[in-house]
Design a protein around this motif. Structure first.
Motif, PDB file in Angstrom:
ATOM      1  N   ARG A 136       0.831  -1.196   0.000  1.00  0.00           N
ATOM      2  CA  ARG A 136       0.000   0.000   0.000  1.00  0.00           C
ATOM      3  C   ARG A 136       0.868   1.250   0.000  1.00  0.00           C
ATOM      4  NH1 ARG A 136      -5.355  -1.276   0.792  1.00  0.00           N
ATOM      5  NH2 ARG A 136      -5.829   0.883   1.205  1.00  0.00           N
ATOM      6  N   GLY A 137       2.146   1.065  -0.068  1.00  0.00           N
ATOM      7  CA  GLY A 137       3.030   2.204  -0.278  1.00  0.00           C
ATOM      8  C   GLY A 137       3.307   3.041   0.950  1.00  0.00           C
ATOM      9  N   ILE A 138       2.633   2.772   2.063  1.00  0.00           N
ATOM     10  CA  ILE A 138       2.901   3.595   3.237  1.00  0.00           C
ATOM     11  C   ILE A 138       3.580   2.792   4.336  1.00  0.00           C
ATOM     12  CG2 ILE A 138       1.248   5.471   2.992  1.00  0.00           C
ATOM     13  CD1 ILE A 138      -0.768   3.763   4.455  1.00  0.00           C
ATOM     14  N   ARG A 166      -7.384  -9.716 -10.715  1.00  0.00           N
ATOM     15  CA  ARG A 166      -8.297  -8.649 -10.335  1.00  0.00           C
ATOM     16  C   ARG A 166      -8.556  -7.703 -11.512  1.00  0.00           C
ATOM     17  NH1 ARG A 166      -8.980  -6.119  -5.003  1.00  0.00           N
ATOM     18  NH2 ARG A 166      -9.853  -4.069  -5.363  1.00  0.00           N
ATOM     19  N   VAL A 176     -13.648  -0.684 -14.697  1.00  0.00           N
ATOM     20  CA  VAL A 176     -13.020   0.604 -14.989  1.00  0.00           C
ATOM     21  C   VAL A 176     -11.753   0.395 -15.815  1.00  0.00           C
ATOM     22  CG1 VAL A 176     -12.085   2.710 -13.992  1.00  0.00           C
ATOM     23  CG2 VAL A 176     -13.973   1.553 -12.858  1.00  0.00           C
ATOM     24  N   GLN A 202      -7.083  14.433 -16.975  1.00  0.00           N
ATOM     25  CA  GLN A 202      -7.065  14.901 -15.593  1.00  0.00           C
ATOM     26  C   GLN A 202      -7.580  16.332 -15.485  1.00  0.00           C
ATOM     27  OE1 GLN A 202      -6.081  13.605 -12.662  1.00  0.00           O
ATOM     28  NE2 GLN A 202      -4.959  15.084 -11.474  1.00  0.00           N
ATOM     29  N   ARG A 241     -12.566  13.668 -13.091  1.00  0.00           N
ATOM     30  CA  ARG A 241     -11.377  12.887 -13.471  1.00  0.00           C
ATOM     31  C   ARG A 241     -11.725  11.545 -14.102  1.00  0.00           C
ATOM     32  NH1 ARG A 241      -7.910  14.008  -8.247  1.00  0.00           N
ATOM     33  NH2 ARG A 241      -7.993  16.247  -8.338  1.00  0.00           N
ATOM     34  N   ASN A 254     -17.177   7.342 -16.072  1.00  0.00           N
ATOM     35  CA  ASN A 254     -16.006   6.651 -16.639  1.00  0.00           C
ATOM     36  C   ASN A 254     -15.838   6.871 -18.140  1.00  0.00           C
ATOM     37  OD1 ASN A 254     -15.487   5.517 -14.165  1.00  0.00           O
ATOM     38  ND2 ASN A 254     -16.608   3.629 -14.622  1.00  0.00           N
ATOM     39  N   PHE A 260      -2.903   6.422 -11.455  1.00  0.00           N
ATOM     40  CA  PHE A 260      -2.760   7.539 -10.524  1.00  0.00           C
ATOM     41  C   PHE A 260      -3.766   7.413  -9.377  1.00  0.00           C
ATOM     42  CE2 PHE A 260      -3.915  11.809  -9.149  1.00  0.00           C
ATOM     43  CZ  PHE A 260      -2.683  12.415  -8.947  1.00  0.00           C
ATOM     44  N   ARG A 261      -5.004   7.103  -9.730  1.00  0.00           N
ATOM     45  CA  ARG A 261      -6.056   7.004  -8.713  1.00  0.00           C
ATOM     46  C   ARG A 261      -5.790   5.832  -7.766  1.00  0.00           C
ATOM     47  NH1 ARG A 261     -11.033   9.164 -10.198  1.00  0.00           N
ATOM     48  NH2 ARG A 261     -11.030   8.187 -12.227  1.00  0.00           N
ATOM     49  N   PHE A 291      -2.579   7.029  -5.604  1.00  0.00           N
ATOM     50  CA  PHE A 291      -2.588   8.158  -4.679  1.00  0.00           C
ATOM     51  C   PHE A 291      -3.942   8.384  -4.021  1.00  0.00           C
ATOM     52  CE2 PHE A 291       0.875   9.221  -7.693  1.00  0.00           C
ATOM     53  CZ  PHE A 291       1.895   8.945  -6.799  1.00  0.00           C
ATOM     54  N   TYR A 322      -6.293   5.453  -3.583  1.00  0.00           N
ATOM     55  CA  TYR A 322      -6.652   4.212  -2.888  1.00  0.00           C
ATOM     56  C   TYR A 322      -5.471   3.552  -2.192  1.00  0.00           C
ATOM     57  CZ  TYR A 322     -10.629   4.536  -6.155  1.00  0.00           C
ATOM     58  OH  TYR A 322     -11.701   4.960  -6.883  1.00  0.00           O
ATOM     59  N   TYR A 323      -4.266   4.053  -2.429  1.00  0.00           N
ATOM     60  CA  TYR A 323      -3.073   3.454  -1.842  1.00  0.00           C
ATOM     61  C   TYR A 323      -2.935   1.970  -2.167  1.00  0.00           C
ATOM     62  CZ  TYR A 323      -2.236   7.737   0.521  1.00  0.00           C
ATOM     63  OH  TYR A 323      -1.970   9.040   0.756  1.00  0.00           O
ATOM     64  N   ARG A 324      -3.278   1.606  -3.393  1.00  0.00           N
ATOM     65  CA  ARG A 324      -3.049   0.224  -3.810  1.00  0.00           C
ATOM     66  C   ARG A 324      -1.856   0.224  -4.752  1.00  0.00           C
ATOM     67  NH1 ARG A 324      -7.274  -3.201  -3.460  1.00  0.00           N
ATOM     68  NH2 ARG A 324      -9.208  -2.396  -2.632  1.00  0.00           N
ATOM     69  N   PHE A 325      -0.678   0.322  -4.168  1.00  0.00           N
ATOM     70  CA  PHE A 325       0.521   0.404  -5.001  1.00  0.00           C
ATOM     71  C   PHE A 325       0.707  -0.881  -5.803  1.00  0.00           C
ATOM     72  CE2 PHE A 325       3.309   4.091  -3.626  1.00  0.00           C
ATOM     73  CZ  PHE A 325       2.253   4.802  -3.121  1.00  0.00           C
TER      74      PHE A 325
END
Lengths: 483, 311
Positions: free
Chosen positions: B48-50, B64, B70, B249, B255, B260, B270-271, B274, B276-279
């Motif tokens: 999750r990048g954090i 997935r 989308v 963007q 966005r 969609n 990007f979404r 930054f 959803y934090y699903r890196f």
């Protein structure tokens, strides 16, 4: 990228995944990372400090009278004069022997993170701004003090009332974090959400804000006849302003439980009749909107309202200050609650969504933690709150603290709405911060609903699908709230 | 420990080459190769990048992707952009560059561009000078859906009702494609002009002497001679069709909206990253995007391969 109140940088987001609230959407993130059990139980502040006097109404936390106090304030939009010129003097008045070390800075996170790591922490921190501390991480590390004793302590102005009874309902809940959830943050600034209009325009036209959706439609026709758009919001980047209204209406119809169920991803929470009725009512009003509004950003619609082209605009109490530069002479902001949908609504017309923001924390390892709590108690005095409002043009969570103040017209109406609402407060929505996927879908479907592409029924169905998807997704950490 | 090949001369020679290659190669490896490999690695995790803690989840992120509507919407949009945008851009750019270089007929026995062509050359290049975001902001005003929008007010003079360029789900992506074309044409006019300038004038003159009209001149002479340049342009534009991030963007509703209708893969990446934090998942999308671009480039170069004409 267009700037919206909630457009924040990645860096901010990283910092805010924790618990600090955003100006436009407080409580977004009450405890996003607070899933795990805390490693260390936070020490209780109620324990008498060594050699302190016994607890009294004037000194409920047994503050050592001569213990120095260190205060760190975020020097941002509110500056820090409210602290140096009011709150700190108030503390000194109570404890003349204490010396106060004040620091007004912008980089709260960078400055204080090493101090937390080293154990040399200040006693009060206004954890705000772009570079704030990750509250969730601090809670998990046992670095924050449970503020329950503060809310249970007698208030400064009336020792027979506890602090929790002199602040706006919902304030304590907004600062909950950790598991089990405890109030670690005092959110001090009061934000109310409702429909904003130009009181002068309404006076001129002889209109009164509608109290029911039937009246709203009658009003819409009247406004349309005058070539004024009765209700407008910016679809391009601020559709959440509109979904707030739908959620508020849903809560008014079915009570706050509707919103709690939505936050908790309860089965069929979106399929509840209250949600459908609210969506249908707002979609009816949406029909009066200029379709072009879907392509505009919030400042464009807000400017149109300033030009008298839009009657009602959904927003929060920051709007007046945000538009101050563009508001023409003779334009007078005022806010009213959203109209009632049915005669059987569980909450009265006067109910408003209100939330607290701008967090203050007391580090658990602070040398004068009791003094930190006392400082917060002084902030929550009427004097402290009044001074804050005077200096920052923002309301605080302290009830009735604006007596005798000359407020701007918009703030006056917010204060009036707050008084009228009393305990009828529509709760905030945590899913906005907890489940961003769901929130993104809601923005999308709100535009589709309000600009007539889907029905209220489809809106509920699609949102339920999205909520079910979120619920079934094991990679999303689930959170729950009871209040 | 000398080896036969490592004579002082060889050391000097290879040392010389290596010293020149080292810096760019290091930069290439550090800033291009390694992030790409890391993306591949991240795509197999639930990062999750954090937090430095994450687990390897195998191909879960990729499975997935298959169920993500989308993602497929974005892929479809890339498909449409890929079909339309390069073709339209190249046709317009070829047309303009032909007019600017050869379309003016003969003067003093030389083929020249139309009147004022040196001025147009500069004007056509203007959009290229602007940053994409500036183009986006500019078109916000041009495409403003209200009566007062620049394009809509012009249409208003002819009695046309305001058009919701970016708010009609059926129209929004076409509008974005239009902006991409507007932005791209100038560069390809210059590129093709350079290609045409590289062709010896005698060839055109000979053809003209033989009685070729402008159509013949264009289709039988010019186009085959600048085919290599067109091919390069096609690959560039095709790769650009997989981007479109900044324009979408800035310009699109919410966005990638409405509903969609305009979303593209870089925007979804990007979404996912930054918002959803699903890196991990975002990286998987990135990997999918890389394969789409590579496939396209390889296919294009193969399909458009022709014998090179020497002159």
């Amino acid at each position: 990228m267009t700037i919206t109140p909630r457009d924040i940088t990645r860096r901010q987001l990283l910092a805010r995944v924790g618990l600090t609230a955003l100006v436009a959407g407080p409580f977004l993130s009450a405890c996003a990372t607070g899933g795990g059990g805390s490693q260390e139980a936070a020490p209780s502040a109620a324990a008498p400090s060594a050699g302190g006097a016994s607890a009294s109404a004037n000194n409920p936390f047994n503050v050592k009278a001569d213990a120095p106090l260190e205060v760190v304030i975020f020097k941002g939009g509110y500056s820090d004069e409210y602290a140096t010129q009011s709150h700190e003097p108030l503390y000194k008045k109570a404890f003349p022997g204490a010396t106060i070390k004040h620091q007004g800075i912008q980089t709260i996170g960078q400055t204080l993170t090493p101090r937390f790591a080293g154990g040399d922490v200040p006693d009060v921190v206004n954890n705000s701004g772009t570079d704030n501390l990750d509250g969730g991480a601090l809670i998990n590390a046992g670095q924050l003090l449970d503020l329950t004793p503060l809310f249970e302590a007698p208030s400064v102005d009336d020792p027979t009332k506890k602090v929790k009874d002199v602040i706006v309902p919902g304030t304590i809940e907004s600062g909950l974090g950790g598991d089990p959830a405890k109030p670690y943050t005092l959110n001090y600034v009061y934000t109310a959400y409702g429909l904003w209009y130009d009181a002068k325009l309404f006076e001129k036209e002889g209109w009164t804000p509608p109290k029911t959706f039937d009246e709203f439609k009658t009003f819409a026709e009247a406004a349309k006849a005058k070539n004024i758009v009765p209700f407008g919001y910016a679809g391009k980047n601020a559709s959440y302003y509109a979904y707030w209204m739908i959620l508020i209406s849903a809560a008014k119809i079915g009570g706050n439980k509707i919103l709690l169920d939505i936050d908790n991803l309860a089965d069929n929470a979106w399929n509840n009749d209250a949600v459908k009725q609210a969506a249908a009512a707002w979609a009816e009003i949406g029909k009066y909107m200029d379709p072009a509004y879907e392509g505009l950003i919030h400042t464009e619609v807000q400017t149109q309202q300033n030009q008298g082209k839009v009657a009602f605009y959904p927003s929060g109490s920051w709007l007046e200050a945000e538009q101050a530069k563009d508001t023409p002479e003779g334009f007078e902001y005022a806010m009213v609650p959203t109209p009632s949908v049915t005669a059987a609504d569980q909450m009265p017309y006067e109910a408003i969504r209100a939330a607290a923001a701008e967090g203050f924390i007391v580090p658990s390892k602070a040398k004068n933690a009791a003094g930190g709590l006392e400082y917060l108690r002084q902030m929550l005095s009427k004097q402290g709150a009044r001074d804050f409002t005077e200096k920052t043009k923002s309301l605080t969570v302290v009830i009735g603290a604006t007596e005798g103040l000359t407020l701007s017209p918009g703030l006056t109406s917010v204060a009036a709405a707050q008084t009228a609402a009393g305990t009828n407060v529509v709760t905030f929505s945590s899913f906005e911060g907890w489940y961003k996927e769901l929130e993104t879908e809601l923005r999308k479907q709100t535009n589709a609903l309000m600009f007539g592409r889907i029905s209220a029924e489809e809106f509920a169905t699609k949102m339920q699908e999205a909520a079910d998807k979120t619920k079934a997704d094991e990679s999303i950490i689930k959170q729950t709230r009871n209040v | 420990m000398r080896r036969g090949r490592l004579t002082p001369g060889a050391v000097r020679k290879w040392g010389f080459i290596a010293s020149f290659l080292a810096a760019p190669l290091a930069i290439y490896i550090i800033f291009f190769v390694s992030p790409n490999l890391q993306a591949l690695q991240l795509a197999l995790t639930n990062s999750r990048g954090i937090s430095p803690d994450f687990q390897y989840v195998g191909f879960e992120n990729f499975t997935r992707l298959f169920g993500d509507e989308v993602f497929w919407a974005a892929v479809r949009h890339h498909g449409l952009i890929l079909l339309v945008m390069p073709l339209v851009t190249i046709v317009i750019a070829l047309f303009f560059s032909f007019l600017l270089n050869l379309g003016g007929g003969q003067r003093n026995g030389q083929l020249t561009g139309v009147w004022g062509s040196s001025f147009y050359k500069v004007v056509f290049f203007f959009p290229q000078v602007l940053a994409v975001v500036i183009v986006g902001v500019l078109f916000q005003a041009v495409l403003n859906p209200q009566k007062s929008g620049i394009l809509n007010s012009v249409l208003g003079w002819f009695g046309v009702d305001p058009v919701g360029w970016l708010i009609k789900p059926d129209l929004a992506l076409w509008t974005i494609i239009g902006v991409m074309v507007w932005q791209g044409v100038g560069f390809y006019v210059v590129l093709f002009s350079a290609g045409m300038a590289g062709v010896p004038k005698e060839i055109f003159e000979a053809a003209a002497l033989d009685g070729a009209n402008r159509f013949t001149l264009f289709f039988k002479i010019t186009l085959p001679l600048v085919w290599n340049t067109v091919q390069v342009g096609w690959v560039y534009l095709g790769i650009a069709a997989f981007d479109a991030f900044a324009l979408v963007q800035v310009l699109s509703i919410d966005r990638g909206g409405p509903d969609n209708a305009t979303t593209v893969l870089p925007l979804e990446i990007f979404r996912q990253t930054f918002t959803y934090y699903r890196f991990g998942y975002a990286s998987a999308m990135g990997v999918a995007l890389v394969f789409l671009v590579l496939t396209f480039a390889a296919l294009t170069l193969r399909v458009t391969r022709r014998e090179r004409i020497e002159y």
